[in-house]
Write an enzyme that holds these catalytic residues in place. Structure first.
Site, mmCIF file in Angstrom:
data_model
loop_
_atom_site.group_PDB
_atom_site.id
_atom_site.type_symbol
_atom_site.label_atom_id
_atom_site.label_comp_id
_atom_site.label_asym_id
_atom_site.label_seq_id
_atom_site.Cartn_x
_atom_site.Cartn_y
_atom_site.Cartn_z
ATOM 1 N N LYS A 13 18.255 5.771 -1.703
ATOM 2 C CA LYS A 13 18.449 6.382 -2.197
ATOM 3 C C LYS A 13 17.746 7.784 -2.661
ATOM 4 C CE LYS A 13 16.844 2.569 -4.992
ATOM 5 N NZ LYS A 13 16.722 1.520 -3.723
ATOM 6 N N ARG A 88 18.141 -1.065 -14.125
ATOM 7 C CA ARG A 88 17.659 -2.359 -12.574
ATOM 8 C C ARG A 88 17.886 -3.616 -13.330
ATOM 9 N NH1 ARG A 88 14.128 0.712 -9.122
ATOM 10 N NH2 ARG A 88 13.092 -0.168 -7.378
ATOM 11 N N ARG A 127 8.288 3.832 6.501
ATOM 12 C CA ARG A 127 8.160 6.097 5.439
ATOM 13 C C ARG A 127 7.000 5.549 5.321
ATOM 14 N NH1 ARG A 127 10.728 4.313 -0.213
ATOM 15 N NH2 ARG A 127 9.621 2.562 -0.054
ATOM 16 N N ARG A 160 2.976 3.917 1.074
ATOM 17 C CA ARG A 160 3.608 3.388 -0.017
ATOM 18 C C ARG A 160 2.705 1.880 -0.273
ATOM 19 N NH1 ARG A 160 9.171 4.416 -3.097
ATOM 20 N NH2 ARG A 160 8.533 2.295 -2.972
ATOM 21 N N ARG A 171 10.680 -7.425 -3.333
ATOM 22 C CA ARG A 171 11.438 -6.697 -3.377
ATOM 23 C C ARG A 171 12.900 -6.751 -3.508
ATOM 24 N NH1 ARG A 171 8.497 -1.466 -1.260
ATOM 25 N NH2 ARG A 171 10.595 -0.232 -1.805
#
Ligand code: AP5
Ligand code: MG
Length: 217
Positions: A13, A88, A127, A160, A171
């Site tokens: 996203k 969300r 990431r 992160r 998540r």
């Protein structure tokens, strides 16, 4: 163009939002980025948000909805916006509909990035994010020119805190239980456009722009 991007964590996203926001010349509004900027700044909002983001839980709706409402009242959204990571859950989607109805600026489309769970874990575990400008990289798929440094601002790249294996799993569960139902909500409103979020970043951007071509205003 008033557009929402929806998809599981790691669907891309944030990556696609940067390209789509530039293409449509609209601001990219990421609730995750706003929370992380507040966490970095040590604000009261940041302290509250961190107690949820670190576990992969949703920040309470009252806080998130007010934050988005304020952001949508800023001058730069006059020509549209791209929302990334909001809404969300169904309640947030209903609140957003109320805000946009009041402003007489309905959504043009909701773009769903569809992706397999196996790819998600590979994307999130590799990431790296810039501590200063939040630009996103990947150790294998989107390497910075200099290891550990942001191409855009030279800031330090780090992982992160919510990209640990355990938090990624939570998540994904939170996404399946709380966020995925908004897909049916927007389908029933005739706003949903779904594309496969697999392949090169630029290929996915072209796929998105082509799929959204009938929705542009
Ligand atoms: P948020 O920041 O929104 O995180 P998320 O939804 O978990 O999504 P991610 O940012 O992890 O993934 P992404 O889809 O943006 O993927 P990316 O482009 O980075 O939310 C974080 C937290 O904030 C939440 O858990 C919650 O606590 C809170 N929060 C936020 N919004 C909220 C709300 N509305 N209500 C309540 N709480 C809220 O890509 C991932 C990696 O893959 C990158 O390394 C990238 O380089 C790589 N990649 C991307 N595309 C490709 C490709 N095509 N090929 C190969 N690699 C790729
Ligand atoms: Mg993101």
């Amino acid at each position: 163009m008033r557009l929402i991007l929806v998809g599981p964590p790691g669907a891309g996203k944030g990556t696609q939002a940067v390209h789509l926001a530039a293409h449509y010349a609209i601001p990219h509004i990421s609730t995750g980025d706003i929370f992380r900027a507040n966490i970095k700044g040590g604000t009261e909002l940041g302290k509250l948000a961190m107690s949820y983001t670190d576990k992969g839980e949703l920040v309470p709706d009252s806080v998130t909805n007010d934050m988005v409402k304020d952001r949508l009242n800023e001058a730069d959204v006059a020509n549209g916006f791209l929302l990334d990571g909001y809404p969300r859950n169904i309640f947030q989607a209903e609140v957003l509909r109320g805000i946009l109805t009041e402003k007489q600026t309905p959504l043009n489309a909701v773009l769903e990035l569809a992706i397999e769970d196996a790819l998600i874990v590979a994307r999130l575990s590799g990431r790296r994010t810039c501590k200063d400008c939040q630009a996103s990289y990947h150790l294998l798929f989107e390497k910075p020119a200099v290891d550990g440094k942001c191409d855009k601002c030279g800031g330090e790249l780090s992982q992160r805190p919510d990209d640990s294996e355990a938090v990624i799993q939570n998540r994904l569960t939170v996404y399946a239980e709380q966020t995925a139902p908004i897909i049916a909500f927007y389908r029933s409103e005739g706003l949903l456009v779904t594309i496969a979020a697999e392949g090169d970043v630029s290929e996915i951007t072209s796929r998105a722009i082509s799929a959204l071509s009938t929705k542009v205003s």
